[in-house]
Enzyme design. Structure first.
Site, PDB file in Angstrom:
ATOM      1  CE  LYS A  21      -7.591  -1.201   1.519  1.00 52.15           C
ATOM      2  NZ  LYS A  21      -8.091  -1.772   2.415  1.00 52.15           N
ATOM      3  CG  ASP A  58      -0.336   0.100   2.347  1.00 51.54           C
ATOM      4  OD1 ASP A  58       0.810   0.866   2.717  1.00 51.54           O
ATOM      5  OD2 ASP A  58      -1.058  -0.342   3.489  1.00 51.54           O
TER       6      ASP A  58
END
Length: 409
Positions: free
Chosen positions: A218, A196
């Site tokens: 995200k 991520d």
């Protein structure tokens, strides 16, 4: 001794008696390694350091509380003379010599029959360096070799762990230097890295060229990989025989949804292990010089996700109860909802002058701290153009760290 080259040998000390004479700081450094090797450690000294006394109390060391006697070497396989008295050390070595027991003399290597190398271990490999009685050089060489092993620059790729499965790796708050050794090792052993955006990005550039990198960033109120898809990817790659590292910022289990990934792997029969990371609600304030607890100021700290505002139907937080706490409050993912959270805390009885620190981009080159109070937080966030990621610390510990702004609490 300068004319002789030492002969390296790995001693198997498990269950074997080892004599340590001296209970000071030298012994304190040597004894834990002997315990780790499984040795039956007998220590002779009138006094010991508190750390050694703790080892005695836990049953890991047998302490003979007196001065050395020649008979102490009886039955020993190995001996260490670590006192600050050269005469006593000489007596230990002489007694050991008569029984053909190798003996290390800490104060004068030339007077002993063995030297203690600078030792380190990584991934089942023991590195021991002897620098002709130059301990600083030995330690420096050892550290260079260990760093190469940990970074994957020394060990050949075919020698790494290729066991299929998933490893959840917490990357810490962002600075690659705050990544754990175990986490770096896992990265170097990966066939696939699923990362991520908050994982230490510089480390991705160190991955071997044949490692598959999958981006599952995200973004706040932007593009966002769905958790179900992340679960599918890591499981599918592992079932295909790959070693997968799920690499994320902070710690996997502190608002990281890591346990959802554990459950997905278990449901699919995929082996899964966890390498914890430094969690940002503790490490980021620490790097910014703010303690989350302080004697006489805060006896507890509470970590809350602020991704949902107070009053939201899906919120699991009782903000009225939180407002009644007197300790430190640490808010994650709360920049957008911080004004509403401050209002809820004030409505619940918190003092409007309660100090607040907003640490932006913690541990990264652009790190900065914005100071406010609960009453002024909303204004300061807008005036200082604060954007995620940021950790918000609420409580008198902020005044402890910044007395020039708030005075002592």
């Amino acid at each position: 001794m300068d004319d002789y080259t030492p002969y390296p040998s790995g001693l198997i000390l498990t269950g074997r008696r080892v004599l340590v004479v001296g209970g000071g700081h030298v012994a304190q450094r040597r004894v834990p390694a002997l315990i780790a090797a499984g040795a039956d450690v007998h220590l002779v000294s009138p006094e010991v350091t508190p750390a050694i006394e703790g080892l005695v109390g836990s049953g890991e060391v047998t302490w003979h509380r007196r001065r050395f006697e020649a008979a102490d070497v009886d039955g020993a396989w190995y001996a260490l003379a670590t006192t600050d008295d050269p005469a006593v050390n000489a007596q230990v070595c002489a007694a050991a010599e008569t029984q053909r027991i190798f003996c290390v003399r800490a104060d004068d290597a030339r007077g002993g029959t063995a030297w203690t190398p600078a030792v380190g271990r990584h991934a089942g490999v023991t590195v021991a360096v002897l620098g002709n009685r130059d301990p600083r050089r030995s330690a420096a060489v050892r550290d260079e070799v260990l760093e190469g092993l940990r970074e994957g620059t020394i060990a050949a790729r075919h020698q790494r762990d290729r066991t299929p499965g998933v490893v959840l790796v917490g990357g810490g708050p962002g600075d690659p230097d705050l990544m754990t050794v175990a986490g770096r090792k896992a990265l170097m052993e990966a066939d696939v890295v699923v990362a991520d955006r908050l994982a230490p990005r510089e480390l991705l550039g160190e991955l071997p060229a044949d490692v598959e990198l999958i981006d599952v960033a995200k973004l706040p109120r932007g593009r966002s990989a769905q958790q179900e898809e992340i679960n599918r990817v890591i499981v599918d790659r592992a079932l295909a025989g790959k070693r997968v590292v799920r690499f994320k910022g902070g710690d996997n289990f502190v608002f990281g949804r890591g346990y959802e990934e554990v459950l997905a792997c278990r449901a699919a029969g995929v082996p899964v292990t966890v390498v914890p990371g430094l969690t940002s609600p503790v490490s980021v304030p620490a790097v910014a010089g703010i303690p989350v607890t302080h004697r006489g100021v805060a006896h507890e700290f509470t970590v809350i996700s602020g991704h949902l505002p107070p009053g939201h139907p899906e919120s699991l937080t009782s903000w009225k109860s939180v407002a009644g706490l007197s300790g430190t409050l640490v808010l994650m993912m709360a920049v957008q909802n911080a004004p509403a959270i401050a209002e809820a805390l004030l409505d619940g009885g918190r003092n409007p002058d309660t100090p607040v620190a907003v640490v932006c981009d913690g541990t990264m080159p652009g790190q900065r701290t914005v100071l406010a109070t609960l009453a002024t937080l909303a204004v300061e966030l807008e005036a200082q153009a604060v954007q995620p990621p940021a950790i918000i610390v609420v409580g008198d510990v902020v005044a402890v760290a910044h007395p020039e702004r708030y005075g002592r609490p």
